[in-house]
Design an enzyme around this catalytic site. Sequence first.
Site, PDB file in Angstrom:
ATOM      1  N   ASP A 120       0.878  -1.169   0.000  1.00  0.00           N
ATOM      2  CA  ASP A 120       0.000   0.000   0.000  1.00  0.00           C
ATOM      3  C   ASP A 120       0.918   1.223   0.000  1.00  0.00           C
ATOM      4  O   ASP A 120       1.510   1.561   1.017  1.00  0.00           O
ATOM      5  CB  ASP A 120      -0.890  -0.032   1.251  1.00  0.00           C
ATOM      6  CG  ASP A 120      -1.742   1.228   1.395  1.00  0.00           C
ATOM      7  OD1 ASP A 120      -1.655   2.118   0.518  1.00  0.00           O
ATOM      8  OD2 ASP A 120      -2.484   1.329   2.389  1.00  0.00           O
TER       9      ASP A 120
ATOM     10  N   LYS B 131       2.969  11.292  -3.332  1.00  0.00           N
ATOM     11  CA  LYS B 131       1.919  10.661  -4.137  1.00  0.00           C
ATOM     12  C   LYS B 131       1.065  11.723  -4.842  1.00  0.00           C
ATOM     13  O   LYS B 131       0.527  11.479  -5.913  1.00  0.00           O
ATOM     14  CB  LYS B 131       1.060   9.793  -3.220  1.00  0.00           C
ATOM     15  CG  LYS B 131       0.088   8.876  -3.929  1.00  0.00           C
ATOM     16  CD  LYS B 131      -0.507   7.930  -2.906  1.00  0.00           C
ATOM     17  CE  LYS B 131      -1.578   7.031  -3.485  1.00  0.00           C
ATOM     18  NZ  LYS B 131      -2.099   6.108  -2.458  1.00  0.00           N
TER      19      LYS B 131
ATOM     20  N   GLU C   1      -7.247   0.618  -4.485  1.00  0.00           N
ATOM     21  CA  GLU C   1      -7.240   0.525  -3.021  1.00  0.00           C
ATOM     22  C   GLU C   1      -8.582   0.069  -2.427  1.00  0.00           C
ATOM     23  O   GLU C   1      -8.599  -0.858  -1.609  1.00  0.00           O
ATOM     24  CB  GLU C   1      -6.790   1.860  -2.415  1.00  0.00           C
ATOM     25  CG  GLU C   1      -5.289   2.049  -2.599  1.00  0.00           C
ATOM     26  CD  GLU C   1      -4.818   3.487  -2.481  1.00  0.00           C
ATOM     27  OE1 GLU C   1      -5.615   4.342  -2.066  1.00  0.00           O
ATOM     28  OE2 GLU C   1      -3.649   3.748  -2.805  1.00  0.00           O
TER      29      GLU C   1
ATOM     30  N   ASP D 135     -13.151   5.226   1.131  1.00  0.00           N
ATOM     31  CA  ASP D 135     -11.707   5.221   1.373  1.00  0.00           C
ATOM     32  C   ASP D 135     -11.149   6.638   1.362  1.00  0.00           C
ATOM     33  O   ASP D 135     -10.949   7.232   0.300  1.00  0.00           O
ATOM     34  CB  ASP D 135     -11.042   4.354   0.291  1.00  0.00           C
ATOM     35  CG  ASP D 135      -9.523   4.282   0.449  1.00  0.00           C
ATOM     36  OD1 ASP D 135      -8.976   4.944   1.359  1.00  0.00           O
ATOM     37  OD2 ASP D 135      -8.889   3.556  -0.337  1.00  0.00           O
TER      38      ASP D 135
END
Lengths: 641, 177
Positions: A25, A87, A184, A206
């Site tokens: 992850d 990210k 994800e 999420d």
Amino acid sequence: MALLQISEPGMGTAPHEHRLAVGIDLGTTNSLVATVRNGISVVINDEEGRPLLPSVVHYDRGGCAQVGYGAQTLQSQDPHNTIVSVKRFMGRGLKDIEDIGRMPYHFVDAPGMVQIRAACGIRSPVEVSAEILKVLRARGEKALGGELVGAVITVPAYFDDAQRQATKDAAKLAGLNVLRLLNEPTAAAIAYGLDNAAEGIYAVYDLGGGTFDISILRLSQGVFEVLATAGDSALGGDDFDQRVFCWALEKSNLSFVTPHDMRNLLTRAREAKEALTEHGEARMTSVLMGGETIDLTLTGDIFTDITRTLVNKTLVPTRKALRDAGLTVEQVKGVVMVGGATRMPQIQRAVAEFFRQEPLNNLDPEKVVALGAAIQANLLAGNRGADDWLLLDVIPLSLGIETMGGLTEKIIPRNSTIPVARAQEFTTFKDGQAAMSIHVVQGERELVADCRSLARFELKGIPPMVAGAARVRVTFQVDADGLLSVTAQEKASGVEASVAVKPSYGLTDEQITGMLKDSYLHAKEDVHARALREQQVDGQRLLEATQSALEENGEALLSAEERAAIDEEMARLRAALQSDNLKAIKLAVDRLNHATVEFASRRMNASIRQALTGHRIDELAAIGDQPSTKADVNSAASSKP
Amino acid sequence: MALDFNQDFFELFGLQPRFQIDLAKLEQSYRDIQSRVHPDRFAHLSQAERRVSMQWATRANEAYQTLKRPLTRARYLLLLQGVHTQEETNTAMPAEFLMAQLEWREAIQDARSARDGHGLMHLETKLNRDLAEMHEELARLLDAEKNFPAAAETVRKLRFYEKLQHEIGEALESIET
């Protein structure tokens, strides 16, 4: 270098060999690595027993990268060279990044993707992410005691093609074999669904450090089918910190702070936010470099107030996903919460209110994505006993091309199940037009300018024809990683003018090799040795796979002649593997791959036929008929439920 | 090989080529096939097998998506009969139909400007009723009467209705933001 084990020709390897694979992850704030051990998915901790690796990279002048907690402590001391939340920059240009003025980095505008100038030179977000991945890879290899077959890396479901490609490049740079890019929320659904034997419609909410995804899935008989996904790839827990930070500045009558103070205050803001999860209020104190003191109390009510718009911003994609799935709130059986930011009581309340039910928090929201990724990695690596479920995922954003007037023509609509291919024909606008410019875009808006530009290429050599006579067929193929490739061909004239593009922001293989070489200058590992080892492993795997395919149905599906041709290429590869000749092994691998194309397609046909036969037998059995032959009974038994 | 890429979508799922199909069976067959051909099953195998897997999984998805939706299923059935629905070129629709379309558009626009969510939902319900009627008509034309030109016209009409459906969705989205 460890000696490669080569089994005796024709013997294959031990059937129960466990292939080492991990799920990663790669988060905005924290990253994790997990694996399946004795059938159970577990997060791999670092040497000090900590599961998380803060996604923070610090570069010193010499170009040495420090990753994780160590880098985190350098944040306020050396903000320009300590990269957090990288990210957010993956696959993004300078103009895509909203709050660029508030970040302490020296950004460099580069085609396709922004870069950062650090003390040691310019670094691309791909390289920064690769540093994080390298640490996780090492952690995995150390814990598992061997080299990894590969990894599943998770990405936000709402990541576009540029962001996905950048992630895959980073993994390649870190020396990881990417088995799959996995969304994800889907990873979370796998972990949750398999753990709870869940059936029905589930929503996965999420909210990570920097991204928000909502996915609607149907879970039934071991099939995880994503019905729709939506989100915001620039909305996450970071934004809540930012709101607290702005509130603190306002309350203290400060309009400008140094990068050092900014880092420091953002950290205090995050701590205050996290403290609110447990307590009704949190104190926020700090002394700035100029001597000003900040001493504030953040209450739950204030926090709710200043972050209300952010919470509401997550509900817009949530409604969209439900509508795309053709479902209503009442049909959702459960809502799985994922991401550290969902710990905020404000989020829990908002989600409960929207879905009219308490959300599910029984798996650690920070670990569930990595756990799911590890389960899929175990399946993809081909480990036994892991094949009783199936995942059907979708692309989050429509893909199209630019037509006259700057309008988008959608070719593959959002929420199409992958892999997917779609072709469309276009024609020329002017008489004698010899070339056609094809502009590939991704997004939902009608105007090309509002969508993300993925690639531009020219199809040349169209023979002279009147306007509208040419037939250019543009084919989009999206693979199981959600990555696009495009080909175009002029048909009417019979001229083969075909081109394959990889969107332009993706790094070329040469660039990756260059970066890899650079990184080895520091790592003391020989590039060639690594490439050779990878090729040897690859060749060995191919031999094993071919061998087991032949054992399974070589006799039934191949003539003696065809069998001999494959055997010959296998012998060639086996011989090549005894050498240290990288090129020879690669050539033998390519030849064997080529030699087995027809066999592979016959195997697939046989398997599909078996699925259909099995199905018919099931139906016959259901109405009380006796299965007719033994062979049919077998195929029925082996068909999936 | 008997089973290959030339096989039509109905055969692929073991279904009769009809408009009225057993959707549960379609779904079950689709899942059976995907669980055998999906790239996740072949990730550790040779390049040749991975390529074949991607082609088949792509085809299974295309076939399933085509047969799942009434409009695409009808269009595909007509194509198998050699009848092109000519949705892009044949725009000669009855005046009455076009008038009704204009009224629909107006009603959607009005509700959108007034930010009337209930009004839009009401329109959606009404539209879904109309759609169901057209699906029944297609079943009659394609399966019973085999009147393909008439079915092609219904498909063209259905296309207009699907656009309306899309517009209602967009309008709902716009008033939520």
